[in-house]
Design a protein around this motif. Structure first.
Motif, PDB file in Angstrom:
ATOM      1  N   PRO A  47      44.055  82.269  81.384  1.00 23.61           N
ATOM      2  CA  PRO A  47      44.201  80.951  80.761  1.00 23.61           C
ATOM      3  C   PRO A  47      45.478  80.233  81.167  1.00 23.61           C
ATOM      4  O   PRO A  47      45.498  78.995  81.246  1.00 23.61           O
ATOM      5  N   LEU A  48      46.551  80.982  81.429  1.00 29.20           N
ATOM      6  CA  LEU A  48      47.795  80.345  81.874  1.00 29.20           C
ATOM      7  C   LEU A  48      47.604  79.671  83.224  1.00 29.20           C
ATOM      8  O   LEU A  48      48.059  78.534  83.439  1.00 29.20           O
ATOM      9  N   ILE A  49      46.913  80.363  84.143  1.00 25.35           N
ATOM     10  CA  ILE A  49      46.643  79.786  85.467  1.00 25.35           C
ATOM     11  C   ILE A  49      45.766  78.551  85.332  1.00 25.35           C
ATOM     12  O   ILE A  49      46.011  77.523  85.982  1.00 25.35           O
ATOM     13  N   GLY A 301      37.113  92.996  70.674  1.00 23.56           N
ATOM     14  CA  GLY A 301      38.279  93.538  69.985  1.00 23.56           C
ATOM     15  C   GLY A 301      39.137  94.440  70.848  1.00 23.56           C
ATOM     16  O   GLY A 301      38.702  94.934  71.888  1.00 23.56           O
ATOM     17  N   GLY A 302      40.373  94.631  70.400  1.00 22.09           N
ATOM     18  CA  GLY A 302      41.261  95.600  71.033  1.00 22.09           C
ATOM     19  C   GLY A 302      41.932  95.163  72.310  1.00 22.09           C
ATOM     20  O   GLY A 302      42.701  95.926  72.885  1.00 22.09           O
ATOM     21  N   ARG A 303      41.698  93.942  72.780  1.00 22.37           N
ATOM     22  CA  ARG A 303      42.313  93.506  74.036  1.00 22.37           C
ATOM     23  C   ARG A 303      42.548  92.003  73.996  1.00 22.37           C
ATOM     24  O   ARG A 303      41.696  91.240  73.548  1.00 22.37           O
ATOM     25  N   GLY A 304      43.727  91.619  74.462  1.00 20.32           N
ATOM     26  CA  GLY A 304      44.070  90.206  74.516  1.00 20.32           C
ATOM     27  C   GLY A 304      45.466  89.962  73.986  1.00 20.32           C
ATOM     28  O   GLY A 304      46.062  90.807  73.318  1.00 20.32           O
ATOM     29  N   SER A 305      45.986  88.777  74.276  1.00 17.32           N
ATOM     30  CA  SER A 305      47.311  88.374  73.819  1.00 17.32           C
ATOM     31  C   SER A 305      47.178  87.111  72.982  1.00 17.32           C
ATOM     32  O   SER A 305      46.434  86.195  73.339  1.00 17.32           O
ATOM     33  N   ILE A 306      47.922  87.050  71.893  1.00 15.74           N
ATOM     34  CA  ILE A 306      47.845  85.871  71.039  1.00 15.74           C
ATOM     35  C   ILE A 306      48.401  84.640  71.740  1.00 15.74           C
ATOM     36  O   ILE A 306      48.069  83.505  71.397  1.00 15.74           O
ATOM     37  N   LEU A 307      49.235  84.861  72.767  1.00 14.82           N
ATOM     38  CA  LEU A 307      49.676  83.732  73.584  1.00 14.82           C
ATOM     39  C   LEU A 307      48.484  83.054  74.249  1.00 14.82           C
ATOM     40  O   LEU A 307      48.484  81.843  74.463  1.00 14.82           O
ATOM     41  N   GLY A 308      47.461  83.847  74.566  1.00 13.92           N
ATOM     42  CA  GLY A 308      46.267  83.303  75.194  1.00 13.92           C
ATOM     43  C   GLY A 308      45.574  82.272  74.325  1.00 13.92           C
ATOM     44  O   GLY A 308      45.031  81.287  74.824  1.00 13.92           O
ATOM     45  N   GLY A 312      44.635  78.621  75.347  1.00 17.81           N
ATOM     46  CA  GLY A 312      43.265  78.121  75.207  1.00 17.81           C
ATOM     47  C   GLY A 312      43.216  76.787  74.490  1.00 17.81           C
ATOM     48  O   GLY A 312      42.510  75.864  74.905  1.00 17.81           O
ATOM     49  N   ALA A 313      43.982  76.665  73.399  1.00 15.91           N
ATOM     50  CA  ALA A 313      44.038  75.387  72.670  1.00 15.91           C
ATOM     51  C   ALA A 313      44.628  74.287  73.540  1.00 15.91           C
ATOM     52  O   ALA A 313      44.144  73.143  73.529  1.00 15.91           O
ATOM     53  N   LEU A 314      45.660  74.625  74.310  1.00 15.41           N
ATOM     54  CA  LEU A 314      46.293  73.632  75.181  1.00 15.41           C
ATOM     55  C   LEU A 314      45.367  73.203  76.319  1.00 15.41           C
ATOM     56  O   LEU A 314      45.376  72.034  76.722  1.00 15.41           O
ATOM     57  N   ALA A 343      32.530  80.998  81.283  1.00 12.67           N
ATOM     58  CA  ALA A 343      33.313  81.619  82.357  1.00 12.67           C
ATOM     59  C   ALA A 343      34.312  82.619  81.782  1.00 12.67           C
ATOM     60  O   ALA A 343      34.509  83.709  82.347  1.00 12.67           O
ATOM     61  N   ALA A 344      34.941  82.284  80.646  1.00  8.09           N
ATOM     62  CA  ALA A 344      35.928  83.177  80.040  1.00  8.09           C
ATOM     63  C   ALA A 344      35.288  84.488  79.590  1.00  8.09           C
ATOM     64  O   ALA A 344      35.854  85.569  79.787  1.00  8.09           O
TER      65      ALA A 344
END
Length: 356
Positions: A47-49, A301-308, A312-314, A343-344
């Protein structure tokens, strides 16, 4: 003497075979395999890219009209409510659950704050605390039904969404408290809508709260025992229980914190729109799930970063503002967001093969 020599030769041959297999497996991974592993370790990279790419593309197409401090901070203001609610949704999804009641909790909490102030004459700070408490209690009820009664999170929160929505309209009598009345008699309710400027950029306290919330939760999830327990429960609750994690306590804390964050979102919503309206924020549950999924947090569940979830909102905010400035039909925004969601999830499935 021949037997030791023969054993040594067999050992050397075995070591050579193992080394050959290891080299073959490493070669088979290749660049694509290394990328897959990198994204598995850092799920917020995708998502950052996408976010950086979207900003660059719209910046090239629209020039200073888009790529300016005012436009960038305008995006932050527009996504602040979704960003806060998405943080709450992220916590639940990390435990392999889902919360369809986040939007209803947000709106009902804001109605409690407004009605307690204007209907009962309760001091604004106490009314705000009551609203925050109601959100936390609803989250606790969700958590108890999921962790103790063992009901599926989808069913629990779907039912709670309808219950809170109906309670919201019945209690408020569908009455909107006007922004002029709030500004004159209870301006503290609009605290998160207070604006201040830094250079050419305009911020609100709601935006600052959203960013601080994401930073604090990101730290807690990565560097505390509670955060490790959240990921463990989301990955495999039975294994987590066997390893000493109190699954019930972890789930209760997640759902209660989610309810509290949604109540804060309700307070921020008053600042954003100026008024207290029981009909506002009806799509917050869907918008928060959209931000979380696009942000690379696995629905399993169990994988991911809250920064994501913030990214995503941005991303949604950038596409919305960029296409609007280009004069495109609003339906193109929904079309592109729909493609991004699919795609995500496809990328998440591909990345999960690493752990499989």
């Amino acid at each position: 003497m021949s037997e030791p020599n023969q054993s040594a030769q067999e050992l050397d041959a075995s070591a050579g075979t193992i080394e050959t297999i290891a080299q073959f497996e490493d070669h088979r991974r290749g660049i694509l395999g290394k990328l897959q592993h990198l994204l598995h370790v850092n799920p917020s990279f995708v998502p950052l890219i996408v976010l950086i790419g979207a900003i660059v593309i719209f910046g090239l197409l629209l020039g200073s009209k888009f790529f300016s401090p005012f436009a960038m901070t305008l995006i932050l203001q527009q996504v602040q409510i979704v960003g806060i609610v998405a943080a709450a949704q992220s916590l639940v999804i990390l435990t392999a659950g889902i919360d369809l009641s986040v939007g209803a909790i947000m709106v009902f909490s804001s109605v409690i704050m407004g009605q307690f102030t204007f209907r009962y004459g309760i001091p604004v700070p106490i009314a705000v605390m009551c609203g925050l408490g109601v959100g936390t209690l609803i989250g606790a009820l969700n958590g108890w039904l999921v962790s103790r009664v063992k009901l599926p999170p989808f069913i629990v929160t779907l039912g709670m969404w309808q219950i809170i929505l109906a309670t919201n309209f019945l209690y408020s009598a569908n009455e909107t408290i006007r922004s002029q009345d709030i500004e004159a008699n209870a301006s503290f309710l609009q605290f998160f809508g207070t604006k201040f400027s830094i250079g050419g950029a305009t911020f609100t306290f709601g935006v600052i709260f959203m960013l601080l919330l994401i930073v604090v939760l990101a730290y807690a999830l990565k560097h505390t025992a509670w955060g490790r327990h959240v990921y463990a429960v989301g990955d495999d609750p039975e294994a987590a229980e066997l390893s000493g994690v109190n699954v019930h306590k972890t789930l209760m804390s997640v759902y209660m914190l989610s309810g509290l964050i949604c109540a804060f979102a309700g307070w921020a919503l008053i600042g954003r729109i100026g008024s207290v309206s029981p009909t506002s924020g009806q799509l917050a549950n869907i918008e928060s799930i959209t931000a979380v999924v696009i942000g690379g947090i696995s629905l399993f569940g169990g994988r991911g970063s809250i920064l994501g979830s913030l990214f995503g909102a941005l991303i949604v905010g950038v596409f919305t503002l960029g296409l609007r400035l280009m004069g495109a039909d609003a339906q193109w925004t929904y079309l592109l967001i729909g493609l991004l969601i699919i795609a995500a999830v496809a990328v998440d499935q591909w990345i999960r093969k690493v752990s499989g």
